[in-house]
Write an enzyme that holds these catalytic residues in place. Structure first.
Site, PDB file in Angstrom:
ATOM      1  N   GLY A  55       0.849  -1.191   0.000  1.00  0.00           N
ATOM      2  CA  GLY A  55       0.000   0.000   0.000  1.00  0.00           C
ATOM      3  C   GLY A  55       0.878   1.232   0.000  1.00  0.00           C
ATOM      4  O   GLY A  55       2.076   1.137   0.301  1.00  0.00           O
ATOM      5  N   GLU A 174       4.748 -11.263  -6.113  1.00  0.00           N
ATOM      6  CA  GLU A 174       3.742 -11.457  -7.165  1.00  0.00           C
ATOM      7  C   GLU A 174       4.187 -10.950  -8.534  1.00  0.00           C
ATOM      8  O   GLU A 174       3.589 -11.291  -9.543  1.00  0.00           O
ATOM      9  CB  GLU A 174       2.418 -10.781  -6.759  1.00  0.00           C
ATOM     10  CG  GLU A 174       2.415  -9.244  -6.720  1.00  0.00           C
ATOM     11  CD  GLU A 174       2.969  -8.663  -5.424  1.00  0.00           C
ATOM     12  OE1 GLU A 174       3.693  -9.388  -4.703  1.00  0.00           O
ATOM     13  OE2 GLU A 174       2.713  -7.479  -5.136  1.00  0.00           O
ATOM     14  N   ASP A 230     -11.672 -11.051 -25.815  1.00  0.00           N
ATOM     15  CA  ASP A 230     -12.448 -10.661 -24.634  1.00  0.00           C
ATOM     16  C   ASP A 230     -13.948 -10.675 -24.901  1.00  0.00           C
ATOM     17  O   ASP A 230     -14.714 -11.252 -24.131  1.00  0.00           O
ATOM     18  CB  ASP A 230     -12.027  -9.264 -24.148  1.00  0.00           C
ATOM     19  CG  ASP A 230     -10.534  -9.191 -23.889  1.00  0.00           C
ATOM     20  OD1 ASP A 230      -9.910 -10.259 -23.762  1.00  0.00           O
ATOM     21  OD2 ASP A 230      -9.991  -8.073 -23.835  1.00  0.00           O
ATOM     22  N   LYS A 369      -5.485 -11.449 -19.159  1.00  0.00           N
ATOM     23  CA  LYS A 369      -5.696 -11.966 -20.519  1.00  0.00           C
ATOM     24  C   LYS A 369      -5.576 -13.491 -20.630  1.00  0.00           C
ATOM     25  O   LYS A 369      -6.430 -14.139 -21.229  1.00  0.00           O
ATOM     26  CB  LYS A 369      -4.678 -11.306 -21.453  1.00  0.00           C
ATOM     27  CG  LYS A 369      -4.995 -11.471 -22.919  1.00  0.00           C
ATOM     28  CD  LYS A 369      -6.077 -10.517 -23.294  1.00  0.00           C
ATOM     29  CE  LYS A 369      -6.431 -10.525 -24.735  1.00  0.00           C
ATOM     30  NZ  LYS A 369      -7.293  -9.377 -25.053  1.00  0.00           N
TER      31      LYS A 369
END
Ligand code: XMP
Length: 513
Positions: A55, A174, A230, A369
């Protein structure tokens, strides 16, 4: 069946959805919740663990986000990342301060050394690069915690209290820049939280379908289907969820690649839903006639698209929901605020105001994606749709440089089809992020048989990229380029010269216009 659940507690970091995505990648169901979620609600979800995100704040500031300290008494493991790590340290009796210049403020790639007897680093190399982004320093580590990783500048890059299952890292596991970051997250899930890996994309499909049904009820849904990955996956998911309540409008602007319009139609005709293909080629070409300026082309196409879509929507009457195939990277990009407009992408961001509808449905909003592609496969969509490379909304209009005619578009379509065929035949499609042909506005002299020719130059573009923000030109083997060049010049009238684009992005962009 109820799945094991990991809760990602959101403290406002920029990679929070990426953390969630990594957890899903490891086969564990995961939800991102704001740090203000009441403890009772969190408890009721029965998570197998928490990940506290990074954060923008400093934990020692007055208004910094905090958690109810009782969370540490739940008997559930916690992995704190960056801010999350410092927050846990402070809550459990440690002390966090602003780092001095010469001590432990770190940004970017940092060589880090791990204690591989710690469960978080089990089975991993003893050192590697981590991606740091912190200006604060843990001056005092809380009681019960040991040091599990360090860098040259910082003795406590990772801390661990293995008895209670509390781990904190000052870097971002990550992101791809952290070597073995995914393996560390996997260790937390499987070694620490006892995950069983009971979650798959098939489960996501079922959960998403149930959520759509609940939201939509008996309502009518309208979707603009472009044939891109998409919107195609979005259409299939909605069709599976609400069937005939869905109408998909496919505006065929005549600027698609060879056979693409028919492929889209063939893929969706069998689904139980209303599929409308509008042949609007003449309208678009008419509007674009004589237009040479790229942004003007985009604007005209965007506006005309809206007009055609609006006309179709009016025929259907009132709809309750407008569906959009927005995916997570679009959410980030359109939130980018005052970033300079380099090219106006007409199909991202912004809600259309031109159709009457009550609410919007965006069932792919939290997916990345490759997750969308995976979901498309799960739904049974053909591979040519699911694996399709990105294709700009304005289509071939921005790949014919200068003014557009149907002849030029047909010439480009034929050349581009040969290019794609040969790339596929050479097995290069997977490594190359995007590849296409561009019909330049340049004509040059050549010899064909015994005669002189004065025809167009075709440019071949191919780039490798992961995010399309930056890209490198692809090193296609000369033999493949040779084959492509020979075939196009022999088979496509009107082209007598082929060039290969060897610029990266930046300074060039991927498309030519
Ligand atoms: P550039 O040319 O900006 O392209 O490097 C980056 C990516 O965006 C695609 N692109 C577009 N996509 N509408 C779109 O939907 C557009 O107007 C547009 N212009 C470029 C491009 O194909 C590449 O994948």
């Amino acid at each position: 069946m109820k799945h094991q659940m990991m809760i990602v507690l959101d403290f406002g970091g920029q990679y929070n959805q990426l953390i969630a995505r990594r957890v899903r990648e490891c086969g564990v169901y995961c939800e991102v919740k704001p740090y203000t979620t009441p403890l009772e609600d969190l408890r009721a979800m029965e998570p197998i663990g928490f990940i506290f995100t990074g954060g923008p704040n400093s934990v020692y500031l007055e208004d910094a986000p905090h958690v109810d300290p009782a969370i540490f008494q739940m008997g559930v493991p916690v992995l704190g990342i960056c801010y999350g790590c410092q927050l846990m340290a402070q809550a459990l009796g440690g002390r966090v301060t602003a780092a001095q210049e010469d001590t432990a403020r770190e940004y970017g790639k940092t060589e880090t050394f791990f204690d591989t007897s710690c469960k978080l680093f089990k089975g991993l190399p003893e050192h590697g690069v981590t991606w740091m982004s912190h200006g604060d320093y843990m001056e005092k580590v809380p009681d019960g915690f040991g040091l599990a990783a360090h860098s040259k500048a910082c003795p406590n890059v990772a801390i661990a209290d293995e008895n209670r299952g509390f781990y904190g890292v000052q870097y971002h596991p990550e992101v791809n820049h952290t070597e073995n970051g995914l393996a560390m997250i996997r260790n937390f899930l499987y070694e620490v939280c006892g995950a069983s890996g009971d979650w798959t994309m098939g489960d996501y499909k079922r959960t998403a379908i149930a959520a759509i049904r609940e939201k939509v009820g008996n309502g009518k849904v309208l979707l603009a289907l472009s044939g891109g990955v998409d919107s195609s996956v979005c259409a299939a998911l909605l069709a599976e969820a609400v069937g005939e309540q869905l109408t998909c409008v496919f505006v065929d602007h005549g600027l698609m690649r060879k056979n693409e319009g028919d492929e889209v139609e063939a893929a969706f005709k069998p689904w139980a839903m209303h599929f409308i293909r509008v042949d609007a080629e003449a309208r678009f070409l008419d509007k674009l006639s004589g237009v040479t300026e790229p942004e003007r082309k985009r604007k005209i196409i965007g506006e005309e698209f809206i007009r055609v879509f609006e006309e179709e929507a009016k025929k259907i009457g009132t709809v309750d929901f407008l569906a959009q195939g927005t995916i997570y990277p679009d959410v980030i990009e359109s939130g980018a605020g005052d970033a300079a407009v380099i090219k106006s992408h007409h199909n991202v961001g912004g809600l259309p105001e031109y159709v009457d509808f009550k609410e919007i449905v965006e069932p792919l909003r939290l997916l990345f994606k490759d997750e969308v592609r995976q979901l498309g496969r799960e739904l049974g969509l053909p591979e040519y749709l699911v694996a399709r490379q990105p294709f700009p909304g304005p289509g071939l209009a921005i790949r014919v440089i200068g003014d557009l005619t149907k002849d030029k578009l047909d010439t480009l379509r034929d050349a581009d089809a040969i290019y794609r065929e040969e790339i596929a035949a050479a097995g290069l499609g997977i490594q190359i992020g995007q590849y296409f042909a561009v019909l330049t506005n340049t004509r040059s002299v050549g010899v064909m048989g015994d005669g002189r020719s004065y025809d167009y130059t075709l440019a071949l573009r191919a780039v490798t990229t992961t995010d399309f923000m930056t890209a490198d030109w692809a090193r296609i083997p000369f033999e493949t380029l040779d084959l492509i060049s020979t075939r196009i010049v022999n088979e496509v009238p009107g082209i007598n010269r082929i060039v290969y684009d060897i610029t990266s992005k930046p300074p060039a962009t991927i498309e030519w216009e």
